[in-house]
Design a protein around this motif. Structure first.
Motif, mmCIF file in Angstrom:
data_model
loop_
_atom_site.group_PDB
_atom_site.id
_atom_site.type_symbol
_atom_site.label_atom_id
_atom_site.label_comp_id
_atom_site.label_asym_id
_atom_site.label_seq_id
_atom_site.Cartn_x
_atom_site.Cartn_y
_atom_site.Cartn_z
ATOM 1 N N ALA A 30 0.701 -1.232 -0.198
ATOM 2 C CA ALA A 30 -0.019 -0.016 0.010
ATOM 3 C C ALA A 30 0.840 1.131 -0.117
ATOM 4 N N ALA A 31 2.013 1.338 0.956
ATOM 5 C CA ALA A 31 2.817 2.448 0.837
ATOM 6 C C ALA A 31 3.489 2.827 -0.452
ATOM 7 N N ALA A 32 4.128 1.546 -1.141
ATOM 8 C CA ALA A 32 4.571 1.759 -2.240
ATOM 9 C C ALA A 32 3.696 2.367 -3.508
ATOM 10 N N ASP A 33 2.224 1.883 -3.737
ATOM 11 C CA ASP A 33 1.520 2.169 -4.459
ATOM 12 C C ASP A 33 1.079 3.853 -4.083
ATOM 13 N N LEU A 34 0.978 4.351 -3.062
ATOM 14 C CA LEU A 34 0.595 5.481 -2.531
ATOM 15 C C LEU A 34 2.009 6.395 -3.146
ATOM 16 N N VAL A 35 3.099 6.051 -2.837
ATOM 17 C CA VAL A 35 4.151 6.958 -3.475
ATOM 18 C C VAL A 35 4.192 7.044 -4.833
ATOM 19 N N THR A 36 4.009 5.968 -5.585
ATOM 20 C CA THR A 36 3.480 6.045 -7.150
ATOM 21 C C THR A 36 2.496 7.106 -7.340
ATOM 22 N N LEU A 37 1.354 6.948 -6.709
ATOM 23 C CA LEU A 37 0.275 7.715 -7.057
ATOM 24 C C LEU A 37 0.674 9.289 -6.833
ATOM 25 N N LEU A 38 1.211 9.577 -5.699
ATOM 26 C CA LEU A 38 1.175 10.994 -5.042
ATOM 27 C C LEU A 38 2.770 11.563 -5.414
ATOM 28 N N SER A 39 3.658 10.696 -6.108
ATOM 29 C CA SER A 39 4.917 11.479 -6.668
ATOM 30 C C SER A 39 4.500 12.333 -7.910
ATOM 31 N N ALA A 40 3.519 12.071 -8.379
ATOM 32 C CA ALA A 40 3.030 13.010 -9.807
ATOM 33 C C ALA A 40 1.821 13.527 -9.648
ATOM 34 N N PRO A 41 1.444 14.706 -10.340
ATOM 35 C CA PRO A 41 0.405 15.192 -10.294
ATOM 36 C C PRO A 41 -0.894 14.373 -10.571
ATOM 37 N N MET A 42 -1.701 14.478 -9.932
ATOM 38 C CA MET A 42 -3.073 13.434 -9.768
ATOM 39 C C MET A 42 -4.168 14.212 -10.656
ATOM 40 N N LEU A 43 -4.753 13.458 -11.323
ATOM 41 C CA LEU A 43 -5.768 13.982 -12.389
ATOM 42 C C LEU A 43 -7.100 14.634 -11.645
ATOM 43 N N LEU A 44 -7.742 14.166 -10.583
ATOM 44 C CA LEU A 44 -8.729 14.527 -9.940
ATOM 45 C C LEU A 44 -8.574 14.991 -8.744
ATOM 46 N N PRO A 45 -9.000 16.161 -8.115
ATOM 47 C CA PRO A 45 -8.838 16.560 -6.708
ATOM 48 C C PRO A 45 -9.407 15.478 -5.753
ATOM 49 N N GLN A 46 -10.518 14.981 -6.246
ATOM 50 C CA GLN A 46 -11.236 14.039 -5.367
ATOM 51 C C GLN A 46 -10.328 12.627 -4.966
ATOM 52 N N SER A 47 -9.754 12.432 -5.985
ATOM 53 C CA SER A 47 -9.083 11.200 -5.901
ATOM 54 C C SER A 47 -7.601 11.178 -5.157
ATOM 55 N N ARG A 48 -7.294 12.553 -5.282
ATOM 56 C CA ARG A 48 -5.922 12.718 -4.399
ATOM 57 C C ARG A 48 -6.321 12.836 -3.011
ATOM 58 N N ILE A 49 -7.578 13.445 -2.812
ATOM 59 C CA ILE A 49 -8.004 13.474 -1.095
ATOM 60 C C ILE A 49 -7.921 12.160 -0.696
ATOM 61 N N GLN A 50 -8.707 11.032 -1.662
ATOM 62 C CA GLN A 50 -8.815 9.840 -1.092
ATOM 63 C C GLN A 50 -7.219 9.041 -0.866
ATOM 64 N N ALA A 51 -6.510 9.399 -1.884
ATOM 65 C CA ALA A 51 -5.095 8.831 -1.635
ATOM 66 C C ALA A 51 -4.308 9.231 -0.423
ATOM 67 N N LEU A 52 -4.684 10.705 -0.099
ATOM 68 C CA LEU A 52 -4.106 11.185 1.199
ATOM 69 C C LEU A 52 -4.630 10.417 2.301
ATOM 70 N N ILE A 53 -6.064 10.262 2.267
ATOM 71 C CA ILE A 53 -6.678 9.740 3.385
ATOM 72 C C ILE A 53 -6.057 8.218 3.782
ATOM 73 N N TYR A 54 -5.564 7.421 2.375
ATOM 74 C CA TYR A 54 -4.891 6.210 2.565
ATOM 75 C C TYR A 54 -3.683 6.442 3.075
ATOM 76 N N LEU A 55 -2.817 7.464 2.833
ATOM 77 C CA LEU A 55 -1.643 7.821 3.376
ATOM 78 C C LEU A 55 -1.632 7.941 4.851
ATOM 79 N N SER A 56 -2.703 8.747 5.449
ATOM 80 C CA SER A 56 -2.498 8.904 6.743
ATOM 81 C C SER A 56 -2.783 7.657 7.371
ATOM 82 N N THR A 57 -3.604 6.714 6.936
ATOM 83 C CA THR A 57 -3.865 5.336 7.593
ATOM 84 C C THR A 57 -2.337 4.591 7.420
ATOM 85 N N VAL A 58 -1.731 4.505 6.458
ATOM 86 C CA VAL A 58 -0.490 3.933 6.314
ATOM 87 C C VAL A 58 0.650 4.560 7.379
ATOM 88 N N LEU A 59 0.692 5.757 7.199
ATOM 89 C CA LEU A 59 1.805 6.360 8.241
ATOM 90 C C LEU A 59 1.221 6.052 9.784
#
Length: 310
Positions: A118-147
């Protein structure tokens, strides 16, 4: 208060065998950098479209006397423009599909506790500009869980504060985010900040008391040594916790056992700890609430009841 009755049964898992340290993230994870690089780009007209439009305007200006040549040139330009638009749309669709697939994979890995993946996929997602703001927020929620899972509570709080400041969430998601932030603050021993956050969450919930709020208050009372208040709250909220949490009510039983043990009520603590171990996985409970280890040992010293948890 309901408890199980100990009966003879198979031996219970040994709490003492649980590793006390969680694995370290394989890659360095810079939260500030990920917050910056994941910002969606402004949706401006691509440079290629502007160049084609400029070429068409120049052609119209210099070839206005040649109607036939102008018509051919205009058709060619329109074909190029149409092809460019199709390519841009197809590329965006592929990126969007890939983004959603990765988000779904992260969610699945979190559900199955595959934290490094999960951490590796989140790094892949968030290391480049994401297309949709809502998808980015969901990814950040997942990131807080992993952290939080990797005990990086200061970073988890930072991400949660960022989400609260920059996103509009539905009430259920906002309550969950606020509860996760309280948990991270308590684990980071920021008790004053956590108490303020609990007051804000209580105000948000109003008369509709939630399991998130109940668990936050229960853990706060354990951290501050208010065992009597913790047990009283647990007894009052138990039916609601069972209904809303299901098997995750194991966390509440473990915290109640911790409070009972601190007050010298060892029989109650043993029974509550046994319920926690019947409902949940000991390493997972300890990863979230390490304060419960001594209480869970009491439950592990006795055989589980044949009829299940209370």
């Amino acid at each position: 208060m309901e408890h199980t009755v100990a009966k003879e049964g198979p031996p219970h898992p040994v709490v003492g065998d649980i590793p006390r340290e969680l694995p370290v993230l394989e890659e360095p994870l810079d939260v500030d950098a990920l917050l910056e690089t994941s910002q969606p780009r402004d949706r401006r007209a691509p440079a290629g479209l502007l160049l084609v439009g400029l070429a068409m305007a120049v052609a119209l200006l210099f070839r206005k006397d040649d109607a036939g040549g102008l018509w051919l040139l205009l058709n060619a330009a329109l074909l190029v423009l149409g092809g460019l638009i199709v390519w841009i749309v197809a590329r965006a669709a592929r990126r969007h599909r890939r983004e959603q697939e990765l988000l779904a994979l992260v969610h699945q890995n979190i559900q199955f506790r595959q934290w490094p993946a999960a951490a590796a996929d989140l790094v892949t997602l968030l290391s480049a500009p994401m297309l949709l703001p809502q998808s980015r927020i969901q990814a950040l929620i997942y990131l807080s869980t992993v952290l939080a899972r990797y005990q990086r509570f200061a970073d988890a709080s930072k991400v949660q504060d960022y989400i609260a400041e920059h996103a509009q969430l539905d009430p259920a998601s906002e309550q969950g985010l606020r509860a996760a932030r309280i948990w991270a603050l308590l684990r980071d021993d920021r008790l004053v900040d956590a108490d303020r956050a609990i007051i804000a969450l209580r105000r948000m919930c109003g008369a509709n008391r939630s399991a998130s709020l109940a668990m936050a208050e229960l853990y706060r009372d354990i951290k501050t040594g208010h065992g009597e208040e913790a047990l009283a709250e647990f007894q009052t909220d138990l039916a609601m916790l069972r209904r809303q949490l299901g098997h995750r009510c194991a966390d509440a039983w473990a915290l109640a056992a911790c409070a009972a043990r601190a007050m010298g009520k060892l029989d109650d603590a043993r029974s509550m700890a046994r319920n926690a171990l019947l409902l949940g996985d000991a390493p997972e409970i300890l990863s979230r609430f390490p304060e419960t280890e001594a209480a869970l040992r009491l439950g592990a010293d006795t055989a589980p009841a044949a009829g299940g948890a209370a």
